[in-house]
Write an enzyme that holds these catalytic residues in place. Structure first.
Site, PDB file in Angstrom:
ATOM      1  N   HIS A  41       1.174   4.627   4.295  1.00  0.00           N
ATOM      2  CA  HIS A  41       0.406   5.254   3.224  1.00  0.00           C
ATOM      3  C   HIS A  41       0.804   6.716   3.059  1.00  0.00           C
ATOM      4  CE1 HIS A  41      -3.054   2.151   4.025  1.00  0.00           C
ATOM      5  NE2 HIS A  41      -1.937   1.593   3.575  1.00  0.00           N
ATOM      6  N   SER A  81       0.812  -1.218   0.000  1.00  0.00           N
ATOM      7  CA  SER A  81       0.000   0.000   0.000  1.00  0.00           C
ATOM      8  C   SER A  81       0.845   1.268   0.000  1.00  0.00           C
ATOM      9  CB  SER A  81      -0.932   0.009   1.218  1.00  0.00           C
ATOM     10  OG  SER A  81      -1.757  -1.125   1.237  1.00  0.00           O
TER      11      SER A  81
END
Length: 277
Positions: free
Chosen positions: A257, A206
């Site tokens: 992230h 991610s």
């Protein structure tokens, strides 16, 4: 047909065509390799169309382009057929990506599948982020390899779809070298930030996906074919916000992230500035 520009997304290309139609400039969309090229038939329209395309590339999500398709009511509206019936799925996967995209996808998929057959703990022991760092500092791969580990199939598939979609765009338009740079920098900085702020027990692609998103969101000003529908970027940013709000659970690597998004955006800004200079 006189070439005006090229894009990766047919719907974004359609919005430009619709916008130009409101200016009484008729454009056409055709396919060329993996791109959707925009052209005009009349030489007299070429300069104006190219000038408009340069402005469009700066901000393809502007409201004036999004609304253009709704404003067109003439029966001669130019529309491109988005369908791909008859094209094998594997061929679509290949032409929409590149060697680096597919190699990383395959390695990540293999590791993910191995984790499903009882090897998860062994893989984690070999590949997780250094903990404690001073005892594993010589095992430099651990700074990067959390990005290619997934224990949950849903997590694995979600990340691989975005990696293929965004990584394929970047590799085709900017080059394999840029994608490798974004993968390594995105993995290192997202893993590092998550590891320092929260701790070592995290994994997943991610952070790299957000690095690709940040790059595409900024660098499309230099590479118009990278432009994404604004809803895609909005979805990922909302997802990021929900993670920090604690609505997605405590297992989300929110700082990975955020770190990935920042490193991608900075790289996109640098590349855009290099063009302007």
């Amino acid at each position: 047909m006189n070439l005006v520009g090229r894009l990766n997304d047919p719907r974004i290309a359609q919005s430009f065509v619709d916008y130009m139609a409101l200016k009484n400039v008729q454009c056409h969309i055709a396919t060329q390799d993996q791109y959707f090229v925009i052209g005009v038939e009349n030489n007299s329209d070429l300069d104006a169309a190219r000038a408009e395309f340069e402005m469009f590339a700066e901000n393809p999500s502007h409201a004036r382009y999004r609304s253009a398709s709704w404003e067109r009511t003439d029966s001669s509206r130019v529309q491109f057929n988005y369908g791909s019936s008859g094209t094998p799925l594997l061929h679509q996967l290949w032409v929409q990506a590149g060697p680096v995209t597919l190699v990383i996808l395959a390695v990540t998929l293999i590791i993910g599948l191995l984790s499903q057959i009882g090897l998860a703990q062994d893989l984690f022991s070999m590949l997780h982020f250094p903990a404690p760092f001073d005892q594993q500092v010589s095992q430099i791969w651990r700074l990067f390899t959390p990005a290619i580990m997934h224990f949950a199939l849903a997590h694995l598939l979600f990340n691989l779809v975005w990696w293929w979609y965004l990584g394929g765009r970047i590799e085709r338009e900017v080059g394999a070298g840029k994608l490798i740079t974004l993968f390594l920098a995105g993995a290192l900085l997202s893993n590092g930030l998550q590891g320092v702020v929260v701790g070592p027990n995290f994994l997943g692609l991610s952070g790299v996906v957000y690095a690709l998103l940040g790059y595409v969101a900024v660098a499309h000003r230099r590479y118009p074919a990278l432009a994404l529908p604004p809803a895609y970027i909005g979805f990922m940013l909302v997802w990021l916000g929900l993670g920090f709000a604690g609505l997605l659970g405590s297992h989300i690597a929110n700082f990975a992230h955020l770190g990935g998004l920042l490193v991608g955006a900075v790289q996109g800004f640098i590349d855009t500035r290099q063009k302007q200079s």
